[in-house]
Design a protein around this motif. Sequence first.
Motif, PDB file in Angstrom:
ATOM      1  N   GLY A   1       0.784  -1.233   0.000  1.00  0.00           N
ATOM      2  CA  GLY A   1       0.000   0.000   0.000  1.00  0.00           C
ATOM      3  C   GLY A   1       0.814   1.281   0.000  1.00  0.00           C
ATOM      4  N   LYS A   2       2.140   1.175  -0.056  1.00  0.00           N
ATOM      5  CA  LYS A   2       2.992   2.362  -0.073  1.00  0.00           C
ATOM      6  C   LYS A   2       3.958   2.270  -1.249  1.00  0.00           C
ATOM      7  N   PHE A   3       4.329   3.443  -1.780  1.00  0.00           N
ATOM      8  CA  PHE A   3       5.240   3.467  -2.913  1.00  0.00           C
ATOM      9  C   PHE A   3       6.690   3.581  -2.457  1.00  0.00           C
ATOM     10  N   GLU A   4       7.547   2.816  -3.107  1.00  0.00           N
ATOM     11  CA  GLU A   4       8.983   2.923  -2.916  1.00  0.00           C
ATOM     12  C   GLU A   4       9.530   3.735  -4.090  1.00  0.00           C
ATOM     13  N   ILE A   5      10.061   4.919  -3.794  1.00  0.00           N
ATOM     14  CA  ILE A   5      10.565   5.806  -4.836  1.00  0.00           C
ATOM     15  C   ILE A   5      11.959   5.368  -5.277  1.00  0.00           C
ATOM     16  N   ASN A   6      12.219   5.470  -6.577  1.00  0.00           N
ATOM     17  CA  ASN A   6      13.508   5.057  -7.150  1.00  0.00           C
ATOM     18  C   ASN A   6      13.924   3.661  -6.652  1.00  0.00           C
ATOM     19  N   PRO A   7      13.123   2.653  -6.915  1.00  0.00           N
ATOM     20  CA  PRO A   7      13.435   1.296  -6.443  1.00  0.00           C
ATOM     21  C   PRO A   7      14.735   0.779  -7.068  1.00  0.00           C
ATOM     22  N   PRO A   8      15.468  -0.056  -6.365  1.00  0.00           N
ATOM     23  CA  PRO A   8      16.724  -0.602  -6.899  1.00  0.00           C
ATOM     24  C   PRO A   8      16.447  -1.599  -8.022  1.00  0.00           C
ATOM     25  N   PRO A   9      17.434  -1.853  -8.884  1.00  0.00           N
ATOM     26  CA  PRO A   9      17.258  -2.802  -9.999  1.00  0.00           C
ATOM     27  C   PRO A   9      16.885  -4.202  -9.529  1.00  0.00           C
ATOM     28  N   THR A  10      17.236  -4.519  -8.257  1.00  0.00           N
ATOM     29  CA  THR A  10      16.947  -5.869  -7.729  1.00  0.00           C
ATOM     30  C   THR A  10      15.515  -5.998  -7.208  1.00  0.00           C
ATOM     31  N   LYS A  11      14.756  -4.915  -7.255  1.00  0.00           N
ATOM     32  CA  LYS A  11      13.376  -4.943  -6.756  1.00  0.00           C
ATOM     33  C   LYS A  11      12.537  -5.919  -7.581  1.00  0.00           C
ATOM     34  N   ARG A  12      11.907  -6.896  -6.896  1.00  0.00           N
ATOM     35  CA  ARG A  12      11.087  -7.892  -7.581  1.00  0.00           C
ATOM     36  C   ARG A  12       9.621  -7.452  -7.511  1.00  0.00           C
ATOM     37  N   LEU A  13       8.943  -7.481  -8.632  1.00  0.00           N
ATOM     38  CA  LEU A  13       7.562  -6.999  -8.707  1.00  0.00           C
ATOM     39  C   LEU A  13       6.575  -8.072  -8.263  1.00  0.00           C
ATOM     40  N   GLU A  14       5.568  -7.627  -7.488  1.00  0.00           N
ATOM     41  CA  GLU A  14       4.593  -8.551  -6.926  1.00  0.00           C
ATOM     42  C   GLU A  14       3.242  -8.418  -7.622  1.00  0.00           C
ATOM     43  N   LYS A  15       2.462  -9.468  -7.560  1.00  0.00           N
ATOM     44  CA  LYS A  15       1.112  -9.463  -8.121  1.00  0.00           C
ATOM     45  C   LYS A  15       0.242  -8.471  -7.345  1.00  0.00           C
ATOM     46  N   GLY A  16      -0.502  -7.654  -8.049  1.00  0.00           N
ATOM     47  CA  GLY A  16      -1.374  -6.672  -7.408  1.00  0.00           C
ATOM     48  C   GLY A  16      -0.689  -5.372  -7.067  1.00  0.00           C
ATOM     49  N   SER A  17       0.607  -5.263  -7.364  1.00  0.00           N
ATOM     50  CA  SER A  17       1.323  -4.014  -7.083  1.00  0.00           C
ATOM     51  C   SER A  17       1.108  -3.025  -8.227  1.00  0.00           C
TER      52      SER A  17
END
Length: 234
Positions: A202-218
Amino acid sequence: MVSLSSLNFFHNLRADLKNRQFGVIGLGRFGRAVASTLHKQGYDVLCIDSDEAKVAQILSDRIATHARQLDSTQPSALREAGVFEQDTVIVAIGNYVQESIITTLNVKEGGVRHVVAKASSEIHMKLLRKVGADHVVFPEHEMGCALARSLTKPGILDRFELDPENSIVEMITPEQFVGKTISELRLRSNYGLNVLAVSQDGKFEINPPPTKRLEKGSAMVVIGANHCINRLPV
């Protein structure tokens, strides 16, 4: 969309916000919404309309500091009501073109520094600019464009057009992207887009790192050219 030509207007407006004095002429749904929002934010708002019932309703609902019933095409009436003393005046008479244009001209010639006017058509918009409106809004057109985009691209939740060719969009993470990292997606090379933020819990991570894995429903916020955004699988 905020065009580049409007940036100077908003820059000057921001510098004068300490004055906190606004006038709203025309108390239809649009004008009433503007007045109510400004009043709730603590600004001094003077409301004007030719319809006595609308003026009375504004006062009854307590969504303005002051309200007057008058003919805004008459400069003397505007001067007497104190409209020319306001720092910013919003002319919200969108459906009556002649009255809208005359009122905008009167307000600008009366010395109001910031004049915003509502247009009901492209020609109306051009005429308002000709008589001195500093900023013109066309809400029906903007809402229509937004609706068309949402119907054809339901995965895009929100869109901010930087100019006619580039945008920032918030979108539901496409099914094809779920489970992958930002680096694995290679959005810049594959789509010409850059990721500004990714939601998590429910919160945004600004400038996420390249290793950030995307989740379903995000959700994701990306920036780039419109033709590149249109290629996304949303």
